[in-house]
Design a protein around this motif. Structure first.
Motif, PDB file in Angstrom:
ATOM      1  N   MET A   1       1.109  -1.114  -0.211  1.00  0.00           N
ATOM      2  CA  MET A   1      -0.107  -0.062  -0.050  1.00  0.00           C
ATOM      3  C   MET A   1       0.820   1.346   0.018  1.00  0.00           C
ATOM      4  SD  MET A   1      -1.134   0.425   4.074  1.00  0.00           S
ATOM      5  CE  MET A   1      -0.152   0.577   5.214  1.00  0.00           C
ATOM      6  N   LYS A   2       0.285   2.407  -0.031  1.00  0.00           N
ATOM      7  CA  LYS A   2       0.808   3.728  -0.114  1.00  0.00           C
ATOM      8  C   LYS A   2       1.239   4.006   1.515  1.00  0.00           C
ATOM      9  CE  LYS A   2      -2.197   5.910  -2.554  1.00  0.00           C
ATOM     10  NZ  LYS A   2      -2.990   7.012  -3.325  1.00  0.00           N
ATOM     11  N   GLY A   3       2.140   4.597   1.505  1.00  0.00           N
ATOM     12  CA  GLY A   3       2.705   5.494   3.104  1.00  0.00           C
ATOM     13  C   GLY A   3       3.760   6.128   2.868  1.00  0.00           C
ATOM     14  N   LEU A   4       3.875   7.135   3.868  1.00  0.00           N
ATOM     15  CA  LEU A   4       5.028   7.980   4.203  1.00  0.00           C
ATOM     16  C   LEU A   4       5.914   7.437   5.243  1.00  0.00           C
ATOM     17  CD1 LEU A   4       6.183  10.768   3.066  1.00  0.00           C
ATOM     18  CD2 LEU A   4       5.014  11.526   5.039  1.00  0.00           C
ATOM     19  N   LEU A   5       7.146   6.991   4.714  1.00  0.00           N
ATOM     20  CA  LEU A   5       7.960   6.398   5.760  1.00  0.00           C
ATOM     21  C   LEU A   5       8.851   7.228   6.355  1.00  0.00           C
ATOM     22  CD1 LEU A   5       8.463   3.028   3.720  1.00  0.00           C
ATOM     23  CD2 LEU A   5       7.405   3.135   5.782  1.00  0.00           C
ATOM     24  N   PHE A   6       9.052   6.975   7.754  1.00  0.00           N
ATOM     25  CA  PHE A   6      10.348   7.762   8.464  1.00  0.00           C
ATOM     26  C   PHE A   6      11.508   6.507   8.479  1.00  0.00           C
ATOM     27  CE2 PHE A   6      12.944   8.532  12.139  1.00  0.00           C
ATOM     28  CZ  PHE A   6      13.108   9.864  12.277  1.00  0.00           C
ATOM     29  N   TYR A   7      12.633   7.173   8.042  1.00  0.00           N
ATOM     30  CA  TYR A   7      13.782   6.431   8.025  1.00  0.00           C
ATOM     31  C   TYR A   7      14.819   7.229   9.065  1.00  0.00           C
ATOM     32  CZ  TYR A   7      12.584   4.075   3.733  1.00  0.00           C
ATOM     33  OH  TYR A   7      11.978   3.293   2.696  1.00  0.00           O
ATOM     34  N   ASP A   8      15.118   8.363   9.205  1.00  0.00           N
ATOM     35  CA  ASP A   8      15.971   9.119   9.914  1.00  0.00           C
ATOM     36  C   ASP A   8      15.451  10.621   9.878  1.00  0.00           C
ATOM     37  OD1 ASP A   8      18.032   9.562  11.917  1.00  0.00           O
ATOM     38  OD2 ASP A   8      19.433   8.450  10.766  1.00  0.00           O
ATOM     39  N   LYS A   9      16.410  11.462  10.726  1.00  0.00           N
ATOM     40  CA  LYS A   9      16.264  12.558  10.548  1.00  0.00           C
ATOM     41  C   LYS A   9      16.493  13.179   9.062  1.00  0.00           C
ATOM     42  CE  LYS A   9      18.884  16.754  12.135  1.00  0.00           C
ATOM     43  NZ  LYS A   9      20.111  17.103  12.976  1.00  0.00           N
ATOM     44  N   ASN A  10      15.697  14.257   8.676  1.00  0.00           N
ATOM     45  CA  ASN A  10      15.611  14.725   7.266  1.00  0.00           C
ATOM     46  C   ASN A  10      15.185  13.482   6.279  1.00  0.00           C
ATOM     47  OD1 ASN A  10      16.016  17.346   8.187  1.00  0.00           O
ATOM     48  ND2 ASN A  10      18.030  17.004   8.291  1.00  0.00           N
ATOM     49  N   ASP A  11      14.906  12.364   6.665  1.00  0.00           N
ATOM     50  CA  ASP A  11      14.777  11.478   5.896  1.00  0.00           C
ATOM     51  C   ASP A  11      13.428  10.567   5.791  1.00  0.00           C
ATOM     52  OD1 ASP A  11      15.333   9.351   3.909  1.00  0.00           O
ATOM     53  OD2 ASP A  11      16.901   8.328   5.034  1.00  0.00           O
ATOM     54  N   ILE A  12      12.288  11.218   5.165  1.00  0.00           N
ATOM     55  CA  ILE A  12      10.979  10.403   5.121  1.00  0.00           C
ATOM     56  C   ILE A  12      10.746  10.616   3.470  1.00  0.00           C
ATOM     57  CG2 ILE A  12      10.365  11.239   7.339  1.00  0.00           C
ATOM     58  CD1 ILE A  12       8.611  13.577   6.080  1.00  0.00           C
ATOM     59  N   LYS A  13      10.239   9.387   3.385  1.00  0.00           N
ATOM     60  CA  LYS A  13       9.918   9.103   1.674  1.00  0.00           C
ATOM     61  C   LYS A  13       8.405   8.568   1.732  1.00  0.00           C
ATOM     62  CE  LYS A  13      15.112   7.867   0.809  1.00  0.00           C
ATOM     63  NZ  LYS A  13      15.453   7.717   1.892  1.00  0.00           N
ATOM     64  N   PHE A  14       7.977   9.034   0.556  1.00  0.00           N
ATOM     65  CA  PHE A  14       6.586   8.234   0.060  1.00  0.00           C
ATOM     66  C   PHE A  14       7.103   6.775  -0.720  1.00  0.00           C
ATOM     67  CE2 PHE A  14       3.931   7.280  -3.401  1.00  0.00           C
ATOM     68  CZ  PHE A  14       2.630   7.220  -2.733  1.00  0.00           C
ATOM     69  N   SER A  15       6.191   5.809  -0.311  1.00  0.00           N
ATOM     70  CA  SER A  15       6.593   4.500  -1.091  1.00  0.00           C
ATOM     71  C   SER A  15       5.163   4.080  -1.435  1.00  0.00           C
ATOM     72  CB  SER A  15       7.234   3.550   0.115  1.00  0.00           C
ATOM     73  OG  SER A  15       7.158   2.481  -0.403  1.00  0.00           O
ATOM     74  N   ASN A  16       5.137   3.346  -2.388  1.00  0.00           N
ATOM     75  CA  ASN A  16       4.040   2.480  -2.799  1.00  0.00           C
ATOM     76  C   ASN A  16       4.115   0.884  -2.363  1.00  0.00           C
ATOM     77  OD1 ASN A  16       2.352   4.095  -4.683  1.00  0.00           O
ATOM     78  ND2 ASN A  16       4.255   4.246  -5.857  1.00  0.00           N
ATOM     79  N   ASP A  17       5.156   0.841  -1.561  1.00  0.00           N
ATOM     80  CA  ASP A  17       5.326  -0.553  -1.176  1.00  0.00           C
ATOM     81  C   ASP A  17       5.493  -0.824   0.053  1.00  0.00           C
ATOM     82  OD1 ASP A  17       5.993  -3.463  -1.814  1.00  0.00           O
ATOM     83  OD2 ASP A  17       8.105  -2.926  -1.863  1.00  0.00           O
ATOM     84  N   VAL A  18       4.541  -0.021   1.002  1.00  0.00           N
ATOM     85  CA  VAL A  18       4.494  -0.306   2.434  1.00  0.00           C
ATOM     86  C   VAL A  18       3.663  -1.560   2.677  1.00  0.00           C
ATOM     87  CG1 VAL A  18       3.661   0.809   4.507  1.00  0.00           C
ATOM     88  CG2 VAL A  18       4.652   2.172   2.856  1.00  0.00           C
ATOM     89  N   LYS A  19       4.347  -2.328   3.854  1.00  0.00           N
ATOM     90  CA  LYS A  19       3.540  -3.509   4.185  1.00  0.00           C
ATOM     91  C   LYS A  19       2.069  -3.420   4.539  1.00  0.00           C
ATOM     92  CE  LYS A  19       5.504  -3.335   8.744  1.00  0.00           C
ATOM     93  NZ  LYS A  19       6.194  -3.926   9.894  1.00  0.00           N
TER      94      LYS A  19
END
Length: 381
Positions: A1-19
């Motif tokens: 599914m779609k989602g906005l993932l947090f990886y680290d400081k200043n590092d968030i990414k939109f993804s079409n491949d969230v579980k």
């Protein structure tokens, strides 16, 4: 599914491949997200984190053992999509909001590969204060994937039904309103009592609405930024500019005088700086109560105990919310004690999930004085 993932400081990414979320225990349910607000906590994670997310980045969250990357978002509304076998109070199609706090009791939802599953329940939870759980975290802040996505899984006790007369965009603001409602409820304010709110950012404005929902009497908002004073004035309350005075004490005296009765009975600090701390106590009448809602940096501040003792004032902190706060906010909106038109004024933008970083997070950071709450949706706009 779609989602906005947090990886680290200043590092968030939109993804079409969230579980995809899955029901793991019988009392869980899956919610289709309608809207999710971007909270100040989300902005702090992006700019200065990981903070709450730190637990999920250093070996797994202390409650769930979930690890990064995880979806952000804890201010959301949605529709029940699927329920577990043990869910009895909700059904598919129901509109809900989510009390997003995660506490000791939520460990049981993550029984697999969780080395912390048998950790002893903390003293705060035993005492019936789960909102100050020693391991407190939140859906969308590292405990589990949050509402900046298409779907979320939560437990029945965290999902609170809302009448379909409350629009989904308004409903997404019930979470921040519950933060403010908890503070007002905790303070003991009664109908007709006077109150001053220090700071008119999103939580300060939510506090104005919570005070109106409690039928407070005189309400004054102290805010140095003109655009934010105007936002508060739109709610029909008086505003005050502390920067018009040469010294902090002159400002405190002038603000106190606006109460007209020797000072305010209650103050609510939604700013979290030394000046607002001093003001929150200084503007009180004898026997008044100051409540801190702001999240302060982890540094010491100056505090004079006798400023409280001499006139038997009191100072307390308010943390998060409980399910009761959500239920009472929903009732206040339903009965009109909190005007939905005023809530709608908090919404200054609606953005598709794919554009959440540029048109949501960065817009709030770069134009914070002209935005209050930007809502993100996985739906077409």
């Amino acid at each position: 599914m779609k989602g906005l993932l947090f990886y680290d400081k200043n590092d968030i990414k939109f993804s079409n491949d969230v579980k995809e979320p899955k029901i793991k225990v019988p009392d869980e349910l899956i919610i289709d997200i309608a809207y999710c607000g971007i909270c100040g906590s989300d902005l702090h994670e992006y700019l200065d984190g990981p903070i709450f997310f730190k637990k999920a980045s250093t070996g797994g969250d202390e409650l769930s053992n979930e690890k990064l990357p995880l979806c952000l978002g804890h201010e959301f509304s949605g529709t029940v999509r699927e329920i577990g076998a043990g869910v009895t109070t909700l059904k598919p199609g129901d509109h809900v909001v989510v009390e997003a706090g995660a506490t000791c009791a939520d460990r049981r939802r993550f029984p697999s590969n969780n080395p912390r599953i048998n950790t002893a329940t903390c003293d705060a939870c035993i005492a019936g204060r789960p909102n100050v759980c020693h391991y407190l975290n939140f859906c969308g802040l590292g405990f589990s994937d949050g509402g900046l996505s298409e779907r979320v899984v939560t437990s029945e006790k965290h999902a609170i039904p809302i009448p379909k007369s409350i629009p989904m965009d308004i409903a997404a603001l019930i979470e921040p309103l519950s933060v403010a409602w908890h503070a007002v409820r905790l303070s003991g304010l009664r109908e007709g009592d006077s109150a001053v709110v220090l700071g008119s950012g999103p939580i300060g404005l939510a506090t104005v609405l919570a005070l109106q929902g409690h039928k407070a009497g005189k309400i004054v908002v102290s805010e140095p930024a003109e655009v934010r004073r105007l936002q508060a004035a739109n709610f029909g309350v008086e505003t005050f500019n502390p920067f018009e005075y040469k010294s902090l004490q002159e400002g405190i005296d002038a603000l106190k005088a606006t109460a007209g009765t020797g000072g305010f009975q209650y103050s609510f600090d939604a700013s979290g700086v030394q000046a607002s701390l001093d003001t929150s106590i200084g503007v009180l009448a004898a026997g008044g109560k100051a409540t801190n809602i702001a999240i302060w940096p982890d540094v010491n501040k100056n505090f004079k105990p006798m400023s409280v003792t001499l006139e038997e004032k009191s100072y307390c902190g308010s943390m998060c919310y409980t399910r009761l706060d959500f239920e009472q906010v929903i009732e206040a909106i339903h009965t009109g004690n909190i005007d939905m038109k005023n809530i709608a004024q908090l919404i200054t933008g609606k953005v598709k999930l794919e554009d959440a970083v540029e048109k949501g997070f960065k817009e709030l950071i770069n134009n914070k004085d002209h935005n209050i709450k930007i809502l993100i949706t996985p739906r077409d706009i």
